[in-house]
Scaffold this active site. Structure first.
Site, PDB file in Angstrom:
ATOM      1  CD  GLU A 175      75.776 -28.566 -56.682  1.00 14.14           C
ATOM      2  OE1 GLU A 175      74.839 -29.278 -56.349  1.00 14.14           O
ATOM      3  OE2 GLU A 175      76.580 -28.881 -57.588  1.00 14.14           O
ATOM      4  CD  GLN A 234      85.054 -38.161 -53.106  1.00 15.16           C
ATOM      5  OE1 GLN A 234      85.129 -38.423 -54.308  1.00 15.16           O
ATOM      6  NE2 GLN A 234      84.051 -37.515 -52.597  1.00 15.16           N
ATOM      7  N   GLY A 235      88.061 -41.331 -50.719  1.00 14.21           N
ATOM      8  CA  GLY A 235      87.676 -42.738 -50.559  1.00 14.21           C
ATOM      9  C   GLY A 235      86.234 -42.855 -50.136  1.00 14.21           C
ATOM     10  CB  SER A 245      82.907 -45.081 -54.986  1.00 15.94           C
ATOM     11  OG  SER A 245      82.420 -43.832 -55.386  1.00 15.94           O
ATOM     12  CB  SER A 262      90.444 -39.836 -58.907  1.00 16.07           C
ATOM     13  OG  SER A 262      89.212 -40.165 -59.487  1.00 16.07           O
TER      14      SER A 262
HETATM   15  C1  LIG Z   1      86.302 -40.924 -63.786  1.00 12.38           C
HETATM   16  C2  LIG Z   1      85.733 -41.288 -62.437  1.00 12.38           C
HETATM   17  C3  LIG Z   1      86.389 -40.885 -61.283  1.00 12.38           C
HETATM   18  C4  LIG Z   1      85.895 -41.226 -60.035  1.00 12.38           C
HETATM   19  N1  LIG Z   1      86.584 -40.829 -58.910  1.00 12.38           N
HETATM   20  C5  LIG Z   1      86.123 -41.187 -57.699  1.00 12.38           C
HETATM   21  C6  LIG Z   1      86.868 -40.859 -56.517  1.00 12.38           C
HETATM   22  O1  LIG Z   1      87.942 -40.242 -56.584  1.00 12.38           O
HETATM   23  N2  LIG Z   1      86.410 -41.243 -55.326  1.00 12.38           N
HETATM   24  C7  LIG Z   1      85.202 -41.902 -55.186  1.00 12.38           C
HETATM   25  O2  LIG Z   1      84.822 -42.179 -54.065  1.00 12.38           O
HETATM   26  N3  LIG Z   1      84.502 -42.262 -56.290  1.00 12.38           N
HETATM   27  C8  LIG Z   1      84.931 -41.915 -57.533  1.00 12.38           C
HETATM   28  N4  LIG Z   1      84.232 -42.299 -58.659  1.00 12.38           N
HETATM   29  C9  LIG Z   1      83.073 -43.141 -58.499  1.00 12.38           C
HETATM   30  C10 LIG Z   1      81.738 -42.460 -58.825  1.00 12.38           C
HETATM   31  O3  LIG Z   1      81.355 -41.551 -57.827  1.00 12.38           O
HETATM   32  C11 LIG Z   1      80.727 -43.596 -58.987  1.00 12.38           C
HETATM   33  O4  LIG Z   1      81.139 -44.365 -60.116  1.00 12.38           O
HETATM   34  C12 LIG Z   1      79.327 -43.076 -59.237  1.00 12.38           C
HETATM   35  O5  LIG Z   1      78.823 -42.455 -58.079  1.00 12.38           O
HETATM   36  C13 LIG Z   1      78.389 -44.223 -59.670  1.00 12.38           C
HETATM   37  O6  LIG Z   1      78.477 -45.307 -58.821  1.00 12.38           O
HETATM   38  P1  LIG Z   1      78.708 -46.797 -59.371  1.00 12.38           P
HETATM   39  O7  LIG Z   1      79.868 -46.779 -60.285  1.00 12.38           O
HETATM   40  O8  LIG Z   1      78.738 -47.706 -58.197  1.00 12.38           O
HETATM   41  O9  LIG Z   1      77.434 -47.106 -60.251  1.00 12.38           O
HETATM   42  P2  LIG Z   1      76.007 -47.541 -59.716  1.00 12.38           P
HETATM   43  O10 LIG Z   1      75.562 -46.623 -58.627  1.00 12.38           O
HETATM   44  O11 LIG Z   1      76.008 -48.996 -59.439  1.00 12.38           O
HETATM   45  O12 LIG Z   1      75.130 -47.245 -60.987  1.00 12.38           O
HETATM   46  C14 LIG Z   1      75.054 -48.145 -62.108  1.00 12.38           C
HETATM   47  C15 LIG Z   1      74.052 -47.585 -63.086  1.00 12.38           C
HETATM   48  O13 LIG Z   1      72.746 -47.542 -62.473  1.00 12.38           O
HETATM   49  C16 LIG Z   1      72.220 -46.210 -62.515  1.00 12.38           C
HETATM   50  N5  LIG Z   1      71.479 -45.903 -61.288  1.00 12.38           N
HETATM   51  C17 LIG Z   1      71.857 -46.160 -60.012  1.00 12.38           C
HETATM   52  N6  LIG Z   1      70.934 -45.732 -59.147  1.00 12.38           N
HETATM   53  C18 LIG Z   1      69.928 -45.180 -59.900  1.00 12.38           C
HETATM   54  C19 LIG Z   1      68.691 -44.550 -59.600  1.00 12.38           C
HETATM   55  N7  LIG Z   1      68.282 -44.388 -58.354  1.00 12.38           N
HETATM   56  N8  LIG Z   1      67.919 -44.108 -60.639  1.00 12.38           N
HETATM   57  C20 LIG Z   1      68.338 -44.250 -61.928  1.00 12.38           C
HETATM   58  N9  LIG Z   1      69.509 -44.858 -62.281  1.00 12.38           N
HETATM   59  C21 LIG Z   1      70.286 -45.299 -61.281  1.00 12.38           C
HETATM   60  C22 LIG Z   1      73.446 -45.308 -62.608  1.00 12.38           C
HETATM   61  O14 LIG Z   1      73.141 -44.052 -63.175  1.00 12.38           O
HETATM   62  C23 LIG Z   1      74.380 -46.141 -63.487  1.00 12.38           C
HETATM   63  O15 LIG Z   1      74.058 -45.973 -64.839  1.00 12.38           O
HETATM   64  C24 LIG Z   1      84.703 -41.982 -59.928  1.00 12.38           C
HETATM   65  C25 LIG Z   1      84.047 -42.401 -61.095  1.00 12.38           C
HETATM   66  C26 LIG Z   1      84.552 -42.068 -62.326  1.00 12.38           C
HETATM   67  C27 LIG Z   1      83.850 -42.553 -63.555  1.00 12.38           C
END
Ligand SMILES: Cc1cc2nc3c(=O)[nH]c(=O)nc-3n(C[C@H](O)[C@H](O)[C@H](O)COP(=O)(O)OP(=O)(O)OC[C@H]3O[C@@H](n4cnc5c(N)ncnc54)[C@H](O)[C@@H]3O)c2cc1C
Length: 411
Positions: A251, A133-134, A136, A168
């Site tokens: 879900e 999944q691309g 993020s 992932s």
């Molecule tokens: C194990 C793992 C597998 C993953 N696999 C994939 C994948 O296959 N494909 C893909 O596309 N993505 C994947 N992801 C990415 C994942 O979807 C993102 O890491 C996640 O959505 C959070 O985005 P970010 O890392 O940019 O953090 P950010 O969005 O930058 O968040 C940073 C911090 O700020 C907090 N925050 C942000 N906005 C708010 C708000 N409005 N209110 C309160 N707190 C807030 C967050 O909770 C977090 O603690 C994966 C992540 C993990 C950990």
């Protein structure tokens, strides 16, 4: 809440159990390889995991909710739950194509063209083609609609440039479903499209990232003038955001998460009963016994929350925000179970999996770090709390809709 299963459902369970018993050897091999056991290399493990999914599919236990015309089973929701219960209890390895099965497949069933469904769905079921999944990007996670990867259409081809992150499965995936910006002048949710990208296309560079547990779970993916045929557009041009929202909204009942935690807790209980501590074993310690019992109580709470969600789904109601409560609580419980495990191990908790002194082949050391990822992937704990605050507790909105990423892979 209805906690009973019909006689037909119980028969279904008995048939599945019998099949799993018959395939125990194959199952143990796949599980061992996927957990890095033996001298097998990663390619053997992937090959074995593909074969395992194919056997399970051929026996009728993959794609349970999918339409029959595309290779699915059209099974009832209860049968889906029984299947995930039995697979989890028999300690089967997770299906290798989970992202294709749980995210892309249902999306194509709902929004794909007939050609796309016939081309892609059967090979997701058999694990012949693995998906990632691309979505993020650096700067676009919770705020997914801020994504900047561009796709420009020239005739019947899109040219894609940009970067994805945390993808992932990227190094082994054959295909990727991408969210890309196709109209930079439109409001940010309106200029996004949904494309299917062959990972073997020139211009794609995958750079694996090492996680805190030392494993390689996700990668950076760089796209430079990557050509994607226009026939791989899902839904309308610039209409990708609503498709992504529906994708992320698929879900689960939450019960499959409970079962994997239950398996973990049972294993931990056994370890505590055998691991030497002083003159006895770790389980003799009353503090540890109390803590393990507390984890079990929490697990029962989660299980009943899952039953409540399932009852709503069977009655045709949306699970709604209770799924967010389940996801949040499951992620926290996973982390607490791993924390308890480290206490059970005592000083041996510091020993990582390659050491001959590691308890349970270093499972808990890794699980402790992996648990952090579970509270981030598929929508962070804070985002789940926002959803619960607004939709369950009726508190005022704190974030606009587009900031809420409600599901996804990575669990
Ligand atoms: C194990 C793992 C597998 C993953 N696999 C994939 C994948 O296959 N494909 C893909 O596309 N993505 C994947 N992801 C990415 C994942 O979807 C993102 O890491 C996640 O959505 C959070 O985005 P970010 O890392 O940019 O953090 P950010 O969005 O930058 O968040 C940073 C911090 O700020 C907090 N925050 C942000 N906005 C708010 C708000 N409005 N209110 C309160 N707190 C807030 C967050 O909770 C977090 O603690 C994966 C992540 C993990 C950990």
């Amino acid at each position: 809440m209805d906690l009973s299963f019909s006689p037909e459902d119980e028969e279904y369970r008995i048939r599945l159990r019998a099949w799993l018993e018959k395939h125990q050897a194959e199952l143990a091999g796949a599980a061992g390889l996927m957990q890095g056991g033996g001298s097998a290399n990663i390619l053997d493990a992937i090959g074995m995991a593909r074969e395992w999914q194919r056997s399970l599919y051929e026996a009728g236990y993959v794609g349970l909710s999918w339409p029959k015309e595309y290779g699915g089973q059209e099974a009832t929701l209860t049968q889906q739950v029984i299947c995930s219960e039995e697979l989890s209890r028999s300690n089967t390895p997770p299906l290798i194509n989970t992202i294709g099965l749980t995210i892309l497949g249902p999306t194509l069933v709902q929004h794909g063209t007939e050609d796309q469904k016939r081309r892609f769905l059967p090979k997701i079921l058999t694990a012949e083609e693995l998906w990632c999944q691309g979505f993020s990007e650096p700067g676009a996670g919770s705020d997914l609609a801020a994504l900047r990867t561009r796709a420009e259409q020239d005739g019947d081809t899109f040219f894609v440039n940009g970067q994805k992150v945390w993808t992932s499965m990227a190094p082994i995936a054959d295909w990727c479903f991408l969210l890309v910006r196709t109209d930079p002048s439109a409001p940010k949710r309106e200029g996004i499209s949904y494309l299917l990208c062959d990972m073997h296309t020139p211009g794609i560079t995958v750079r694996p990232l090492r996680n805190a547990a030392g494993g390689i779970h996700f990668s950076e993916v760089f796209l430079e003038d990557v050509r994607i045929p226009a026939t791989n557009l899902v839904g309308e041009l610039h209409g990708g955001w609503s498709i992504a929202r529906s994708t992320l909204g698929h879900e689960r009942s939450g019960l499959s998460g409970v079962l994997s935690l239950e398996t973990n807790l049972i294993r931990l209980w056994r370890t505590a009963g055998t691991l030497q501590r002083g003159d006895g074993v770790a389980l003799d310690d009353p503090t540890l016994r109390r803590e393990l019992a507390q984890r079990w109580i929490e697990l029962e709470g989660l299980r009943h929350l899952g039953f409540r969600t399932l009852t709503a789904q069977i009655a045709g109601r949306e699970p709604g925000a209770s799924a967010s409560v389940g996801k949040l609580f499951a992620a926290e419980l996973r982390s607490r179970i791993a924390g308890t495990a480290l206490k059970v191990e005592g000083s041996l908790a510091q020993v990582a999996k390659r050491s001959p002194h590691a308890v349970d082949r270093g499972r808990w050391h890794a699980a402790y770090f992996d648990a952090i990822g579970h509270s981030i992937g598929g929508g962070t704990a804070q985002i789940q709390r926002n959803t619960i605050a607004e939709r369950v507790l009726g508190l005022p909105r704190s974030v606009p809709d587009e900031l809420v990423k409600g599901g996804g892979p990575g669990e």
